[in-house]
Scaffold this active site. Sequence first.
Site, short mmCIF file in Angstrom:
data_model
loop_
_atom_site.label_atom_id
_atom_site.label_comp_id
_atom_site.label_asym_id
_atom_site.label_seq_id
_atom_site.Cartn_x
_atom_site.Cartn_y
_atom_site.Cartn_z
N PHE A 188 -22.14 0.97 -4.19
CA PHE A 188 -22.46 0.02 -5.25
C PHE A 188 -21.45 -1.12 -5.29
O PHE A 188 -21.82 -2.29 -5.32
CB PHE A 188 -22.53 0.73 -6.61
CG PHE A 188 -22.82 -0.22 -7.74
CD1 PHE A 188 -24.11 -0.68 -7.94
CD2 PHE A 188 -21.82 -0.65 -8.58
CE1 PHE A 188 -24.39 -1.58 -8.97
CE2 PHE A 188 -22.08 -1.54 -9.61
CZ PHE A 188 -23.37 -2.01 -9.81
N CYS B 50 -5.09 -22.95 -19.19
CA CYS B 50 -5.03 -21.97 -18.11
C CYS B 50 -5.56 -20.62 -18.59
O CYS B 50 -5.08 -20.08 -19.59
CB CYS B 50 -3.57 -21.83 -17.64
SG CYS B 50 -3.31 -20.42 -16.54
N HIS C 88 4.16 -20.32 -17.80
CA HIS C 88 3.23 -20.68 -16.74
C HIS C 88 4.00 -21.19 -15.52
O HIS C 88 4.73 -22.18 -15.60
CB HIS C 88 2.27 -21.78 -17.22
CG HIS C 88 1.29 -22.20 -16.18
ND1 HIS C 88 0.05 -21.63 -16.07
CD2 HIS C 88 1.38 -23.11 -15.19
CE1 HIS C 88 -0.60 -22.18 -15.06
NE2 HIS C 88 0.19 -23.09 -14.50
N HIS D 57 -1.41 -19.49 -11.80
CA HIS D 57 -0.53 -18.73 -12.68
C HIS D 57 -0.21 -17.42 -11.95
O HIS D 57 -1.09 -16.56 -11.80
CB HIS D 57 -1.24 -18.45 -14.02
CG HIS D 57 -0.35 -17.92 -15.08
ND1 HIS D 57 -0.12 -18.62 -16.25
CD2 HIS D 57 0.37 -16.79 -15.19
CE1 HIS D 57 0.69 -17.93 -17.03
NE2 HIS D 57 0.99 -16.80 -16.40
N SER E 3 -0.47 2.84 6.37
CA SER E 3 -0.57 3.42 7.71
C SER E 3 0.77 3.92 8.22
O SER E 3 0.83 4.61 9.23
CB SER E 3 -1.17 2.40 8.68
OG SER E 3 -0.39 1.22 8.66
N GLY F 101 -4.33 3.05 1.74
CA GLY F 101 -4.37 2.27 2.97
C GLY F 101 -3.07 2.17 3.72
O GLY F 101 -2.99 1.46 4.73
N ASN G 77 0.88 -1.17 0.00
CA ASN G 77 0.00 0.00 0.00
C ASN G 77 0.91 1.21 0.00
O ASN G 77 1.72 1.37 0.92
CB ASN G 77 -0.87 0.05 1.25
CG ASN G 77 -1.73 -1.17 1.43
OD1 ASN G 77 -2.14 -1.81 0.47
ND2 ASN G 77 -2.02 -1.51 2.68
N HIS H 257 7.14 0.25 2.45
CA HIS H 257 7.23 -1.13 2.92
C HIS H 257 6.18 -1.98 2.21
O HIS H 257 5.19 -1.48 1.71
CB HIS H 257 7.04 -1.20 4.44
CG HIS H 257 5.65 -0.82 4.88
ND1 HIS H 257 5.20 0.48 4.89
CD2 HIS H 257 4.62 -1.58 5.32
CE1 HIS H 257 3.95 0.51 5.33
NE2 HIS H 257 3.57 -0.73 5.58
#
Length: 186
Positions: free
Chosen positions: A157, A52, A95, A142, A21, A19, A13, A26
Amino acid sequence: SESLVKYVSIFKNRGKEAGASLSHSHSQLITLPILPPLIKREMGAISRASVCPFCNIVSQEKESCRLIDENENWILIAPFYSQAPYETWILPKRHFANLQEMQDDEAKSLAALLKRVLGGMRSLLNDPPYNYMIFQLPFGYHLNIRIQPALSKIAGFERNTGVYINSFAPEQAAGELRQMLIAPKS
């Protein structure tokens, strides 16, 4: 005894709106005793498919207008069903299910591509907050990395339906990011 760890979530983040903090850069790793619903759905699709689905995405998107960049081992795309404006995915061309299966040249080319796309987003979008998430499992999956700039809000929504409204076409985002990576602003 059965392992209590069913999934290892690895993510970053960046920025308060995404988000974060803590103010310093990090990434985080959190183990879960369950397989997240998203991963369960994707594993269900993989198990029902003759090929796949992620390999199919790699094959299809290499020729599409949503391809942003690629190198010998990875592609960078704006997914057709983006949940957020300027969302991008990094997918290995080969893959494999998890980071441990990566070869040295794949790790180096992933680092180079990740650096390019994050730098391109920083320039194009004025250093946006973002999340990036590494999706992997021990086998049968994958590996993929999804980057979502935090440019819009998840509202009622989306929370009520699990359906995301992205007001910015992935094809347009891909074009702008592709152009930024070709000729970055100084």
